[in-house]
Design an enzyme around this catalytic site. Structure first.
Site, short mmCIF file in Angstrom:
data_model
loop_
_atom_site.label_atom_id
_atom_site.label_comp_id
_atom_site.label_asym_id
_atom_site.label_seq_id
_atom_site.Cartn_x
_atom_site.Cartn_y
_atom_site.Cartn_z
N HIS A 24 0.79 -1.23 0.00
CA HIS A 24 0.00 0.00 0.00
C HIS A 24 0.81 1.28 0.00
O HIS A 24 0.25 2.37 -0.04
CB HIS A 24 -0.95 0.01 1.21
CG HIS A 24 -1.83 -1.20 1.24
ND1 HIS A 24 -1.50 -2.33 1.93
CD2 HIS A 24 -3.00 -1.46 0.62
CE1 HIS A 24 -2.45 -3.24 1.76
NE2 HIS A 24 -3.37 -2.74 0.97
N GLY A 48 -5.70 11.49 9.02
CA GLY A 48 -6.57 10.54 8.31
C GLY A 48 -6.69 10.90 6.84
O GLY A 48 -6.69 10.02 5.97
N ARG A 98 -4.96 16.52 3.84
CA ARG A 98 -4.39 17.21 5.00
C ARG A 98 -2.90 16.91 5.11
O ARG A 98 -2.12 17.75 5.57
CB ARG A 98 -5.09 16.80 6.28
CG ARG A 98 -6.40 17.52 6.43
CD ARG A 98 -6.91 17.34 7.82
NE ARG A 98 -8.23 17.91 7.95
CZ ARG A 98 -9.08 17.57 8.89
NH1 ARG A 98 -8.75 16.65 9.79
NH2 ARG A 98 -10.25 18.13 8.97
N ARG A 101 -3.21 4.50 -4.26
CA ARG A 101 -4.62 4.70 -3.87
C ARG A 101 -4.93 6.14 -3.47
O ARG A 101 -5.89 6.40 -2.74
CB ARG A 101 -5.01 3.80 -2.70
CG ARG A 101 -5.09 2.34 -3.09
CD ARG A 101 -5.43 1.47 -1.92
NE ARG A 101 -5.50 0.10 -2.37
CZ ARG A 101 -6.60 -0.65 -2.36
NH1 ARG A 101 -7.72 -0.18 -1.90
NH2 ARG A 101 -6.57 -1.87 -2.79
N ARG A 113 -0.49 10.50 15.46
CA ARG A 113 -1.72 10.79 14.71
C ARG A 113 -2.11 12.24 14.92
O ARG A 113 -2.07 12.74 16.06
CB ARG A 113 -2.86 9.86 15.19
CG ARG A 113 -4.22 10.33 14.77
CD ARG A 113 -5.27 9.26 14.81
NE ARG A 113 -6.62 9.82 14.89
CZ ARG A 113 -7.26 10.46 13.91
NH1 ARG A 113 -6.67 10.67 12.74
NH2 ARG A 113 -8.47 10.94 14.08
N GLY A 160 -5.42 14.50 13.95
CA GLY A 160 -6.74 14.33 13.36
C GLY A 160 -7.80 15.08 14.12
O GLY A 160 -7.50 15.87 15.01
N SER A 161 -9.04 14.80 13.76
CA SER A 161 -10.15 15.49 14.43
C SER A 161 -10.91 14.50 15.30
O SER A 161 -10.78 13.29 15.16
CB SER A 161 -11.08 16.12 13.38
OG SER A 161 -11.55 15.12 12.52
N GLU A 210 -25.26 3.53 15.52
CA GLU A 210 -26.59 3.02 15.86
C GLU A 210 -26.66 2.63 17.34
O GLU A 210 -27.65 2.08 17.79
CB GLU A 210 -26.93 1.80 14.98
CG GLU A 210 -26.97 2.10 13.49
CD GLU A 210 -28.11 3.02 13.10
OE1 GLU A 210 -29.14 3.05 13.81
OE2 GLU A 210 -27.96 3.75 12.10
N MET A 216 -11.58 7.62 15.44
CA MET A 216 -11.72 6.25 14.91
C MET A 216 -10.38 5.55 14.62
O MET A 216 -10.38 4.55 13.90
CB MET A 216 -12.58 6.29 13.64
CG MET A 216 -13.98 6.82 13.92
SD MET A 216 -15.04 6.84 12.46
CE MET A 216 -15.19 5.10 12.14
N GLU A 217 -9.27 6.05 15.15
CA GLU A 217 -7.97 5.48 14.74
C GLU A 217 -6.97 5.20 15.86
O GLU A 217 -6.17 4.26 15.77
CB GLU A 217 -7.27 6.43 13.72
CG GLU A 217 -7.95 6.51 12.37
CD GLU A 217 -9.12 7.49 12.35
OE1 GLU A 217 -9.24 8.31 13.29
OE2 GLU A 217 -9.93 7.43 11.42
N SER A 256 -13.50 18.89 16.33
CA SER A 256 -14.19 19.45 15.16
C SER A 256 -15.69 19.53 15.36
O SER A 256 -16.39 20.25 14.66
CB SER A 256 -13.89 18.59 13.92
OG SER A 256 -14.36 17.27 14.13
N ASP A 257 -16.21 18.74 16.31
CA ASP A 257 -17.66 18.75 16.54
C ASP A 257 -17.93 18.33 17.98
O ASP A 257 -17.04 17.81 18.65
CB ASP A 257 -18.39 17.82 15.55
CG ASP A 257 -17.83 16.41 15.55
OD1 ASP A 257 -16.77 16.20 14.95
OD2 ASP A 257 -18.44 15.54 16.19
N ARG A 295 -11.16 25.56 10.46
CA ARG A 295 -10.52 24.25 10.60
C ARG A 295 -9.04 24.32 10.35
O ARG A 295 -8.26 23.67 11.04
CB ARG A 295 -11.15 23.26 9.61
CG ARG A 295 -12.44 22.75 10.19
CD ARG A 295 -13.02 21.60 9.43
NE ARG A 295 -14.42 21.57 9.79
CZ ARG A 295 -15.41 21.21 9.02
NH1 ARG A 295 -15.18 20.80 7.81
NH2 ARG A 295 -16.64 21.23 9.45
N1 HPA Z 1 -17.29 10.50 15.73
C1 HPA Z 1 -16.31 9.71 15.28
N2 HPA Z 1 -15.20 10.21 14.73
C2 HPA Z 1 -15.07 11.54 14.65
C3 HPA Z 1 -16.06 12.40 15.10
C4 HPA Z 1 -17.21 11.85 15.67
O1 HPA Z 1 -18.13 12.58 16.09
N3 HPA Z 1 -15.65 13.69 14.85
C5 HPA Z 1 -14.44 13.58 14.27
N4 HPA Z 1 -14.08 12.29 14.16
#
Ligand code: HPA
Length: 234
Positions: free
Chosen positions: A4, A20, A24, A43, A87, A89-90, A162, A180-181, A203-204, A217
């Site tokens: 890869h 990620g 970026r 890729r 890492r 990331g957000s 979910e 997620m990493e 980020s949120d 950002r």
């Molecule tokens: N959930 C999962 N991963 C993320 C989120 C989130 O709200 N924001 C940035 N990465």
């Protein structure tokens, strides 16, 4: 070359920053490194090697989620000899005390599962950051005008979740944010005796629903990259 990563032997630095998003990686390399060379585009998962304050650094996209990061980090460690992996990331905030734009430095990463889970069987391995990187990142963050939080994060397998009850349990147990990493990054670094850390921009916000406007950002991302570089080369 690996499955890869197209870089030739020696083209990857011992210190690797892992956003990620491959774009970026490009933005970070263009804005923070000197003498930058594109070393991977297999890729479209762009990787660049250059220098920061005389130190050789690679910035390689990891993709989203632990299965994708696991592929890149396995190859970076086993085939290219990466020693320090950070890492950048957000993440989404899981506590009211954490604000959008703040930086989270992840001491540990709770997971439901990682690509490594099968080897642990009944054990719950605790993926943990390297302390020297963590403490240098905290020192670097405290020199900047940015809110900083140090503690546990949650590395989830899903963005569109979910099972909101899992997030509620994480909030209840003091977890600062979700991404997620990092869980798999910390596990692989532990397995191979390498150093790892995750420095994240919020980020949120999962509780307030607030999200970082697109025009802010870039600046927040810049703070995080500088903290990561100062942690790797204190
Ligand atoms: N959930 C999962 N991963 C993320 C989120 C989130 O709200 N924001 C940035 N990465």
């Amino acid at each position: 070359m690996t499955f890869h990563i197209g870089a030739k032997p020696g083209e990857i630095a011992e210190t690797v920053l892992l956003p990620g998003d491959p774009y970026r990686a490009k933005w970070a390399a263009e804005n923070f490194l000197e003498g930058t060379e594109l070393v991977n585009e297999v890729r479209g998962m762009l990787g660049f090697t250059g220098h920061w304050k005389g130190n050789r650094v690679t910035i390689q996209g990891s993709g989203m989620g632990m299965p994708s990061l696991s592929i890149y980090v396995n190859e970076l460690i086993r085939d290219y000899g990466a020693q320090t992996l950070v890492r950048i990331g957000s993440c989404g905030a899981m506590q009211e005390s954490v604000a959008v734009r703040d930086v989270i430095i992840a001491m540990s990463a709770t997971t439901v599962s990682t690509p490594s889970s099968t080897i642990f069987k009944e054990l719950n391995f605790a993926p943990t950051a390297s302390y020297d990187l963590l403490s240098a990142a905290v020192a670097a963050a405290s020199r900047r005008d940015v809110g900083v939080h140090v503690g546990g994060i949650y590395s989830s397998d899903t963005f569109y979740d979910e099972r909101p009850d899992l997030n509620e349990q994480m909030t209840r147990h003091g977890i600062l944010g979700v991404e997620m990493e990092a869980g798999e990054l910390y596990t692989l670094a532990a397995r191979y005796g390498r150093r790892a850390l995750a420095v994240l921009t919020v980020s949120d916000h999962l509780i307030t629903g607030e999200a970082l406007p697109a025009d802010q950002r870039e600046r927040s991302f810049g703070d995080m990259i500088e903290i990561a570089l100062e942690a790797a080369f204190p």
